[in-house]
Each structure stands twice: as structure tokens, then as C-alpha cells.
Motif scaffolding. Structure first.
Motif, PDB file in Angstrom:
ATOM      1  N   ALA A  88      -7.693 -25.926 -13.487  1.00  0.00           N
ATOM      2  CA  ALA A  88      -6.569 -25.190 -12.901  1.00  0.00           C
ATOM      3  C   ALA A  88      -5.914 -24.288 -13.936  1.00  0.00           C
ATOM      4  O   ALA A  88      -5.573 -23.140 -13.640  1.00  0.00           O
ATOM      5  N   LYS A  89      -5.759 -24.772 -15.148  1.00  0.00           N
ATOM      6  CA  LYS A  89      -5.160 -23.951 -16.209  1.00  0.00           C
ATOM      7  C   LYS A  89      -6.074 -22.795 -16.588  1.00  0.00           C
ATOM      8  O   LYS A  89      -5.610 -21.684 -16.842  1.00  0.00           O
ATOM      9  N   LYS A  90      -7.379 -23.045 -16.595  1.00  0.00           N
ATOM     10  CA  LYS A  90      -8.335 -21.977 -16.896  1.00  0.00           C
ATOM     11  C   LYS A  90      -8.283 -20.915 -15.801  1.00  0.00           C
ATOM     12  O   LYS A  90      -8.249 -19.717 -16.082  1.00  0.00           O
ATOM     13  N   LEU A  91      -8.249 -21.343 -14.556  1.00  0.00           N
ATOM     14  CA  LEU A  91      -8.147 -20.402 -13.442  1.00  0.00           C
ATOM     15  C   LEU A  91      -6.831 -19.625 -13.496  1.00  0.00           C
ATOM     16  O   LEU A  91      -6.810 -18.405 -13.303  1.00  0.00           O
ATOM     17  N   ALA A  92      -5.734 -20.311 -13.763  1.00  0.00           N
ATOM     18  CA  ALA A  92      -4.427 -19.656 -13.824  1.00  0.00           C
ATOM     19  C   ALA A  92      -4.386 -18.602 -14.935  1.00  0.00           C
ATOM     20  O   ALA A  92      -3.914 -17.490 -14.717  1.00  0.00           O
ATOM     21  N   ALA A  93      -4.910 -18.947 -16.100  1.00  0.00           N
ATOM     22  CA  ALA A  93      -4.939 -17.993 -17.210  1.00  0.00           C
ATOM     23  C   ALA A  93      -5.780 -16.771 -16.850  1.00  0.00           C
ATOM     24  O   ALA A  93      -5.410 -15.631 -17.146  1.00  0.00           O
TER      25      ALA A  93
END
Length: 101
Positions: free
Chosen positions: A90-95
Motif C-alpha cells: 500500500a505504501k509503495k502504491l501510494a508513493a
């Protein structure tokens, strides 16, 4: 010739994270409702990136929305929870989403 190959290799290396994140978004079914540059069911990633640009906590805020879902920020259609997405993904997608403005 050697210089051309080195330039090509560096260009591909620089582009790989974007493709990897697009692949992750596709594999987690994000692209069923979102597109990079146009509204589908949900807002485009460019719209999301522009809305959250400059916010220090944007990655964490978006990662939580990716996992838990949400409603009301972009209209009446709710974004469902995505329990198949772990926190790191999720953090990778958000970034990645925040790179689109």
C-alpha cells in the motif's frame, strides 16, 4: 555504440520502478477502477497526486485508504477495502500514485 547502450540501460533502469508499480497496481486490481490520466469509477492517479501534493503524511494517509477503503472524498461511490494489499504494498502504491500530478 557503447555510450548508446549505457544510455539505454540507464533509461530502462530509471523507468523500471514506474512499470513495477503499474504492475503492482494491476495485480491488486487497482486498475479496474482507476487509470493514470482519466477518471474511471474512481479518480485518476493524476487527480489523486495533485490533491495530496505537498502533504507530509500523504503516503501514510493514502496507504490506509488503499487498505481500508473510503467514501465521500471523491463523490458518492465508495472505494472498497483491499485486504489483499499489505502495508508495504500500500505504501509503495501510494508513493507511486503521488508521482502523478
Amino acid at each position: 555504440m557503447k555510450r548508446t547502450l549505457i544510455t539505454l540501460a540507464l533509461s530502462l533502469a530509471a523507468a523500471t520502478p514506474a512499470f513495477a508499480d503499474m504492475a503492482l497496481a494491476t495485480s491488486k486490481n487497482c486498475m479496474a477502477c482507476h487509470a493514470v490520466d482519466k477518471k474511471l469509477v474512481g479518480p485518476s492517479y493524476k487527480e489523486v497526486g495533485a490533491k495530496y501534493a505537498g502533504q507530509k503524511d500523504a503516503v501514510d494517509k493514502l496507504a490506509a485508504k488503499i487498505i481500508k477503503g473510503g467514501k465521500g472524498v471523491w463523490g458518492e461511490v465508495a472505494m472498497p477495502a483491499n485486504p489483499q494489499v499489505n502495508e508495504a504494498e500500500a505504501k509503495k502504491l501510494a508513493a507511486w500514485i503521488l508521482t502523478h500530478k
